[in-house]
Design a protein around this motif. Structure first.
Motif, PDB file in Angstrom:
ATOM      1  N   VAL A  12       0.921  -1.232   0.054  1.00 14.87           N
ATOM      2  CA  VAL A  12      -0.017  -0.150   0.075  1.00 14.87           C
ATOM      3  C   VAL A  12       1.030   1.324   0.130  1.00 14.87           C
ATOM      4  N   ASN A  13       1.872   1.294   0.780  1.00 14.28           N
ATOM      5  CA  ASN A  13       2.950   2.470   0.845  1.00 14.28           C
ATOM      6  C   ASN A  13       3.503   2.758  -0.650  1.00 14.28           C
ATOM      7  N   PHE A  14       4.010   1.576  -1.218  1.00 13.03           N
ATOM      8  CA  PHE A  14       4.446   1.803  -2.553  1.00 13.03           C
ATOM      9  C   PHE A  14       3.454   2.402  -3.563  1.00 13.03           C
ATOM     10  N   LEU A  15       2.301   1.740  -3.611  1.00 11.30           N
ATOM     11  CA  LEU A  15       1.336   2.385  -4.408  1.00 11.30           C
ATOM     12  C   LEU A  15       0.872   3.687  -4.151  1.00 11.30           C
ATOM     13  N   GLU A  16       0.787   4.045  -2.698  1.00 12.66           N
ATOM     14  CA  GLU A  16       0.622   5.505  -2.658  1.00 12.66           C
ATOM     15  C   GLU A  16       1.827   6.511  -2.846  1.00 12.66           C
ATOM     16  N   ASP A  17       3.071   5.805  -2.371  1.00 15.78           N
ATOM     17  CA  ASP A  17       4.008   6.821  -2.570  1.00 15.78           C
ATOM     18  C   ASP A  17       4.834   6.771  -3.899  1.00 15.78           C
ATOM     19  N   GLU A  18       4.939   5.768  -4.544  1.00 12.61           N
ATOM     20  CA  GLU A  18       5.639   5.761  -5.737  1.00 12.61           C
ATOM     21  C   GLU A  18       4.684   5.872  -6.880  1.00 12.61           C
ATOM     22  N   LEU A  19       3.442   5.406  -6.880  1.00 14.58           N
ATOM     23  CA  LEU A  19       2.481   5.376  -7.990  1.00 14.58           C
ATOM     24  C   LEU A  19       1.358   6.576  -7.840  1.00 14.58           C
ATOM     25  N   ALA A  20       1.173   7.025  -6.775  1.00 15.37           N
ATOM     26  CA  ALA A  20       0.275   8.235  -6.453  1.00 15.37           C
ATOM     27  C   ALA A  20      -1.194   7.755  -6.395  1.00 15.37           C
ATOM     28  N   ILE A  21      -1.398   6.665  -6.182  1.00 19.58           N
ATOM     29  CA  ILE A  21      -2.453   5.963  -6.093  1.00 19.58           C
ATOM     30  C   ILE A  21      -3.361   6.231  -4.967  1.00 19.58           C
ATOM     31  N   PRO A  22      -4.645   7.156  -5.155  1.00 20.28           N
ATOM     32  CA  PRO A  22      -5.149   7.581  -3.801  1.00 20.28           C
ATOM     33  C   PRO A  22      -5.661   6.483  -3.095  1.00 20.28           C
ATOM     34  N   PRO A  23      -5.695   6.710  -1.653  1.00 20.74           N
ATOM     35  CA  PRO A  23      -6.067   5.824  -0.730  1.00 20.74           C
ATOM     36  C   PRO A  23      -7.462   5.291  -0.916  1.00 20.74           C
ATOM     37  N   GLN A  35     -10.223  -9.736   0.339  1.00 20.02           N
ATOM     38  CA  GLN A  35      -8.991  -9.732   1.532  1.00 20.02           C
ATOM     39  C   GLN A  35      -7.810 -10.588   1.045  1.00 20.02           C
ATOM     40  N   ASP A  36      -7.691 -10.854  -0.350  1.00 20.24           N
ATOM     41  CA  ASP A  36      -6.262 -11.302  -0.530  1.00 20.24           C
ATOM     42  C   ASP A  36      -5.344 -10.235  -1.215  1.00 20.24           C
ATOM     43  N   PRO A  37      -4.428  -9.984  -0.234  1.00 18.57           N
ATOM     44  CA  PRO A  37      -3.604  -8.887  -0.776  1.00 18.57           C
ATOM     45  C   PRO A  37      -2.711  -9.096  -2.125  1.00 18.57           C
ATOM     46  N   SER A  38      -2.451 -10.505  -2.428  1.00 17.82           N
ATOM     47  CA  SER A  38      -1.737 -10.530  -3.764  1.00 17.82           C
ATOM     48  C   SER A  38      -2.751 -10.069  -4.948  1.00 17.82           C
ATOM     49  N   LEU A  39      -4.068 -10.052  -4.988  1.00 19.47           N
ATOM     50  CA  LEU A  39      -4.805  -9.754  -5.720  1.00 19.47           C
ATOM     51  C   LEU A  39      -4.982  -8.126  -6.134  1.00 19.47           C
ATOM     52  N   LEU A  40      -4.747  -7.289  -4.887  1.00 20.37           N
ATOM     53  CA  LEU A  40      -4.748  -5.873  -4.872  1.00 20.37           C
ATOM     54  C   LEU A  40      -4.128  -5.365  -6.362  1.00 20.37           C
ATOM     55  N   PRO A  41      -3.170  -5.662  -6.866  1.00 14.94           N
ATOM     56  CA  PRO A  41      -2.668  -4.945  -8.110  1.00 14.94           C
ATOM     57  C   PRO A  41      -3.540  -5.419  -9.324  1.00 14.94           C
ATOM     58  N   MET A  42      -4.064  -6.570  -9.525  1.00  9.53           N
ATOM     59  CA  MET A  42      -4.790  -7.015 -10.609  1.00  9.53           C
ATOM     60  C   MET A  42      -6.205  -6.218 -10.495  1.00  9.53           C
ATOM     61  N   VAL A  43      -6.783  -6.231  -9.075  1.00  8.44           N
ATOM     62  CA  VAL A  43      -7.985  -5.631  -9.088  1.00  8.44           C
ATOM     63  C   VAL A  43      -8.175  -4.123  -9.287  1.00  8.44           C
ATOM     64  N   GLU A  53       1.288  -0.064 -17.265  1.00  7.63           N
ATOM     65  CA  GLU A  53       2.679   0.352 -17.056  1.00  7.63           C
ATOM     66  C   GLU A  53       2.706   0.365 -15.298  1.00  7.63           C
ATOM     67  N   GLN A  54       1.899   0.943 -14.799  1.00  9.55           N
ATOM     68  CA  GLN A  54       1.862   0.782 -13.439  1.00  9.55           C
ATOM     69  C   GLN A  54       1.878  -0.344 -12.743  1.00  9.55           C
ATOM     70  N   LEU A  55       0.873  -1.227 -13.453  1.00  8.62           N
ATOM     71  CA  LEU A  55       0.944  -2.607 -12.926  1.00  8.62           C
ATOM     72  C   LEU A  55       1.938  -3.558 -13.135  1.00  8.62           C
ATOM     73  N   ASP A  56       2.956  -3.075 -14.177  1.00 13.49           N
ATOM     74  CA  ASP A  56       4.350  -3.901 -14.439  1.00 13.49           C
ATOM     75  C   ASP A  56       5.252  -3.306 -13.494  1.00 13.49           C
ATOM     76  N   ARG A  57       4.954  -2.113 -12.913  1.00 10.91           N
ATOM     77  CA  ARG A  57       5.836  -1.391 -11.790  1.00 10.91           C
ATOM     78  C   ARG A  57       5.617  -2.110 -10.629  1.00 10.91           C
ATOM     79  N   VAL A  58       4.535  -2.434 -10.301  1.00 10.38           N
ATOM     80  CA  VAL A  58       3.885  -3.079  -8.972  1.00 10.38           C
ATOM     81  C   VAL A  58       4.626  -4.571  -9.104  1.00 10.38           C
TER      82      VAL A  58
END
Length: 71
Positions: A12-23, A35-43, A53-58
């Motif tokens: 979550v910190n990476f998503l917010e800090d590096e990719l500027a994804i809103p909380p 509730q499966d955190p490994s699915l978060l990027p795909m969702v 491109e952001q998904l690749d970075r994740v």
């Protein structure tokens, strides 16, 4: 359980800090990800909240992490 919450927090910190994804977007994706955190990027991508491109970075970030899995 500690490892899971630590990795989820780091993701979550990476998503917010590096990719500027809103909380709010992250919260929405977490609710949809069953509730499966490994699915978060795909969702996030499925709902159009991140670009391919952001998904690749994740995924690159996830590969570099010492605790490679989020489960």
């Amino acid at each position: 359980m500690f490892k899971k919450s630590t990795m989820q927090s780091r993701l979550v910190n990476f998503l917010e800090d590096e990719l500027a994804i809103p909380p709010d977007w992250i919260s929405l994706a977490q609710a949809k990800g069953e509730q499966d955190p490994s699915l978060l990027p795909m969702v996030l991508w499925q709902y159009g909240l991140v670009t391919l491109e952001q998904l690749d970075r994740v995924f690159d970030w996830m590969e570099r992490e010492p605790l490679a899995t989020l489960n």
